[in-house]
Each structure stands twice: as C-alpha cells, then as structure tokens.
Enzyme design. Structure first.
Site, mmCIF file in Angstrom:
data_model
loop_
_atom_site.group_PDB
_atom_site.id
_atom_site.type_symbol
_atom_site.label_atom_id
_atom_site.label_comp_id
_atom_site.label_asym_id
_atom_site.label_seq_id
_atom_site.Cartn_x
_atom_site.Cartn_y
_atom_site.Cartn_z
ATOM 1 C CG HIS A 192 4.380 9.445 -3.754
ATOM 2 N ND1 HIS A 192 3.730 10.474 -4.397
ATOM 3 C CD2 HIS A 192 3.424 8.779 -3.062
ATOM 4 C CE1 HIS A 192 2.438 10.435 -4.109
ATOM 5 N NE2 HIS A 192 2.223 9.401 -3.299
ATOM 6 C CD GLU A 193 3.803 5.360 -1.256
ATOM 7 O OE1 GLU A 193 3.247 5.671 -0.183
ATOM 8 O OE2 GLU A 193 3.188 5.341 -2.348
ATOM 9 C CD GLU A 230 -1.211 11.379 -2.950
ATOM 10 O OE1 GLU A 230 -1.404 10.665 -1.946
ATOM 11 O OE2 GLU A 230 -0.508 11.017 -3.913
ATOM 12 C CG HIS A 288 2.109 9.264 1.650
ATOM 13 N ND1 HIS A 288 1.042 10.123 1.763
ATOM 14 C CD2 HIS A 288 2.073 8.798 0.371
ATOM 15 C CE1 HIS A 288 0.383 10.172 0.591
ATOM 16 N NE2 HIS A 288 1.005 9.377 -0.269
HETATM 17 ZN ZN ZN Z 1 0.395 9.036 -2.262
#
Ligand code: ZN
Length: 497
Positions: free
Chosen positions: A262-263, A292, A266
């Site tokens: 997830h990170e 996001e 980003h």
């Molecule tokens: Zn996030």
C-alpha cells in the site's frame, strides 16, 4: 522586470520547498528513528520551520510576485505554480492572524487530549476540544466561501472539484450495493477460513519479502528506503528520496505485506513525478483521493488478486515458516480476502472499508453544516455503524474516538479514502482495455503497469487537478459503477453466491 519577478518567485518557491523538505525529513525521523528524549526539542524546531513556510506563503514578496506575474507567465509549470501560490495566499489571508495562531495551538492540544481520551475511553474529556475545532472549521469555511454547502469549502482542501452534491449522489449508490453484497456474503455457503493465516512469521523474513515485492513493483531503492514505524506512511521528500515505512506483526504477516505494498503504491506516485516540478508546490500528489487510488491499486487490484499469488505464492512460502508449507493456494487466497464487518476502519477489508468512510462523511458533513452537535456524535456513530455494517461498538475507543483526523481539525479528509477506491476501479478498468493486465501480473511483470500509471497519473504531480486526471484517463468523471462491478465480481467468485 517580469523576468526579475519570475526569478524572485522561483527563489521563494525554492525556499518554501526546502523548508518543507526539512520538515518532512524531521517528521520521518520522529516517527522512525529519533530518540524519545529529543522529541520535545524537535517539536519546537518543527514549529519554527513551519512558521517560516507560513511566512513565505503569506509574505508581501509573494503577494507582489502573484500580482505582477499573473497573466504574464507563459511557462505552464510556472503558470500552475502561480495559481497554487495564489490559492494558498488567498486562503491564508482570509483567516485573521490571531485566529490562525489560536487554532494551531488548539490543534496540538487537541491531538494529545484525543490520545489520552482514546486510551481512557473517555469521550467527554475530548469533547470541549472537538467542539472548538468544529467551531473554527465552520468559521474558516465561511471565510473561504462556498456555493451550496459549508462542508464544500473543507472538502476542497483535500479533493478540489468534489462537492457534497457529488458525494450525496455517489455514496448512497455505493452504500446500497455494498450492504446488499455484504448480506449475500454473510449468507454464502462457502466461507473462507482466516485461521489458516495464523502462525509465527519472523520479522526479518517479512521484511525481506516486503522489500522483494517493493523492488518488483518498480520502487527504486536508490531513491528510497524501507523502515519500521508504529503508524505506517510513505513520504516524498523529493522525487529522488521517497521513503516507505511499515510495521511488523509476527503473528499476522498481512499487516506488513499488504501495508508495505500500500505505502509502496503511494511511493511510486511520488518517485515518478516529473523532475521539472522540483522545488515547486506541484511536486506532490494532486489530491488525497488520487494518492489513495495509487496505494489501493497496488494493494487490492494487484496484490490481493489470484493472478498475483499464482506467481508469488512460492516466493512467499520460501520466506514463510514451515507452518505455511502445506497451505493450498486457494485457501490462502480466499483467507486474505475475507470480508468481515468490524469496528475499526484501518482493519477493514476491501468491501466494508467504504462503509466506514460513509459513516464519517455523513457525520462530519452534518457537524460542519450545523445540523448536529459534537455531543451527539457517539450515539449517532453507533447508530450508523449498526445501520451500515451491522455491528455496534461497545466503547467510544472502538467507535468515535478511533481516528486521529478530527483531533487535528482535518474535516473533509475522510471522503478521499472512498474516492480513492472509486478512482482506482476506474483506472483499473481503463488499464485493462489497453493491455493484458492479468497476464502481466501472472508473469510478475509490473513494468508496463508502473509505466501506465506514470504516464497517466504520476508524472503530472499537481499539474492536473484530480477530476481532470480522471477525465483525461477514463473519458468520464467520477463513476461509482466500476467499484461496485469490481467488488461484485470478485466476491461472487470467492464466496460463490
Ligand atoms: Zn494510503
């Protein structure tokens, strides 16, 4: 004259970005490696540097650059940077100086009060702070102005272009689809067994596996690093220094593995912003929602797919302890996609997550609009949880007190998460039209996927507004049908209803 002014403007932006980078680096340090005893001093230093940024943004020099350069700049980057600087200037100038100062102090007091209140499950001790924060945000929204709903002025800070009118059209549609899916899932004959994922998984092995996946995603370790923290985040200091943090739970590998991916999503965004935007406020993600969408795309649309694990399961097992040796891929895949309504947003699955957001959106919209008051929050929170998710928290700690956002005065932030899901589904659909995404995932070849995202989203930084990106990529605006279709198809297969 104009050239001289433009040079002055660039210098101001560079100073601002440099202070910003120092603040970012210190923030990263505080949340990863910094010794405890130095925290108080560091917080003061951060206060001084933040003040500097604020001074630059609202300085007479900045104002004269904006006034003299407006309409005269040809270069598209400087033109956008000027718009951005003007918006920041105007917004700040509308708030009286002493009100702003009081608000900043209130924010930091409220945050530590919230932490204590959460620990003690004591909403009433936090209530007066939250009341003041709401009061300020109502006032600020009035200073900034809005067309229809006061809350729009706050939404604009996180997702420019999206309004209450839009959300009130889109969210109920998604909510109805999700709650009906949830019903079918609850009653489905074939339920996944999450207990197969239990087992000790040493931290160093989780770390090695997470780093390996990051590398395969195309995350550049020469321009970043992976560290441990309590509340994971990614931070872009500049395009060549974008850091990922994660946390390891030796009894549940999902925290680190899906958290890192997830990170990592980003981080890929920030690493691939056009370098020409460096030292301007444009070298950043265009909105919270688009940011996001990138993290969720990698976490869900890639790393929670069957195709991904068909290729990566053997690799996973080579890092995993022997207890996972005999676990069939299908059981593993179904277990990592279990749907289970829970109290806590950050532990929510892909399907119920948006429902958590809708609870928050409706409450903060009504709060800012003056239709409800802070004292009503715990009761309304629980009612909505029961309505949408079918579960009712017994404590405020597991309810209205769980998130940090409101304690920092961040009203209007929450919708970005749900928008991220919707944007990601729209991007995913579009990507599938132009390439064989699934077979790339199956081959573990993420390069074309990363390039697609860079070409359509990452490179622009803040050069394009969020809905401009969505429109340019998909040929339409925000459309909730794609997330609904995606989730329906996915869970029909997993739960066989
Ligand atoms: Zn996030």
């Amino acid at each position: 004259m104009t050239q001289q002014k433009l040079d002055q403007f660039k210098t101001l932006l560079k100073e601002q970005a440099s202070y910003g980078e120092a603040i970012g680096l210190m923030g990263w340090d505080m949340r990863t490696k910094a010794p405890k005893k130095g925290m108080g001093h560091r917080a003061e230093v951060l206060g001084v540097l933040s003040q500097k940024v604020h001074e630059i943004q609202t300085s007479d020099e900045m104002k004269s650059c904006i006034d003299e350069l407006k309409g005269k700049v040809e270069d598209p980057v400087m033109k956008r940077a000027l718009e951005e600087a003007e918006e920041t200037y105007e917004k700040t100038a509308k708030i009286p100086v002493d009100e702003y100062r009081e608000y900043v102090t209130l924010q930091s007091q409220a945050e530590s009060m919230w932490e204590e209140a959460k620990d003690n499950d004591d909403f009433d001790s936090f209530r007066p702070y939250l009341e003041k924060l709401v009061e300020y945000n109502r006032k600020f929204a009035d200073y900034w102005g809005y067309e229809n709903h006061r809350y729009d002025a706050l939404l604009h800070n996180f997702e420019p272009g999206v309004t209450v009118e839009v959300l009130d059209q889109v969210f109920p549609k998604v909510r109805e689809a999700l709650t009906s899916l949830l019903d079918k899932i609850k009653n489905a004959p074939k339920q996944p067994d999450p207990s197969v994922l239990e087992g000790h998984f040493p931290k160093d092995k989780q770390e090695q596996f997470s780093a390996e996946i990051l590398k395969r995603m195309g995350y550049d370790f020469q321009a970043g690093r992976l560290d441990e923290t309590v509340h994971p985040f990614a931070i872009g200091l500049n395009t060549n220094d974008v850091r990922v943090t994660t946390k390891y739970d030796e009894t549940d590998f999902r925290t680190a593995i899906f958290g890192t991916i997830h990170e990592g999503g980003h981080a890929l965004y920030e690493q691939n912003i056009d370098e020409n935007l460096s030292f301007t406020p444009l070298a950043d993600g265009t909105s919270m929602g688009i940011h996001e969408s990138q993290s969720l795309f990698w976490e869900n649309f890639i790393a929670r797919t069957e195709a991904f694990w068909q290729t990566h399961y053997e690799l996973f097992k080579s890092y995993a302890p022997d207890s996972f040796k005999d676990l069939p891929l299908d059981d593993f895949y179904r277990a990592i996609n279990e749907v289970k309504p829970s109290f806590i947003r950050i532990e929510a699955d892909e399907l119920t997550y948006c429902l958590h957001i809708m609870v928050r959106y409706e409450l903060e919209k009504a709060l800012i609009g003056g239709e409800i008051e802070v004292k009503d929050l715990p009761r309304l929170w629980n009612e909505k949880m029961k309505d949408y998710l079918g579960v009712e928290p017994e404590t405020n700690r597991e309810g209205v007190l769980q998130d940090i956002h409101w304690s920092g005065g961040a009203f209007g932030y929450f919708p970005s998460y749900a928008l991220g899901y919707m944007y990601a589904a729209q991007f995913s659909k579009k990507m599938q039209e132009s390439m064989a995404v699934e077979s790339h995932i199956q081959n573990g070849d993420f390069q074309p996927i990363k390039e697609w995202l860079t070409e359509h989203v990452h490179q622009y930084g803040k050069m394009k507004k969020p809905l401009e990106i969505v429109n340019d990529v998909t040929g339409e605006g925000l459309n909730p049908d794609y997330i609904v279709d995606y989730l329906t198809e996915k869970y029909q297969k997993i739960y066989q209803f």
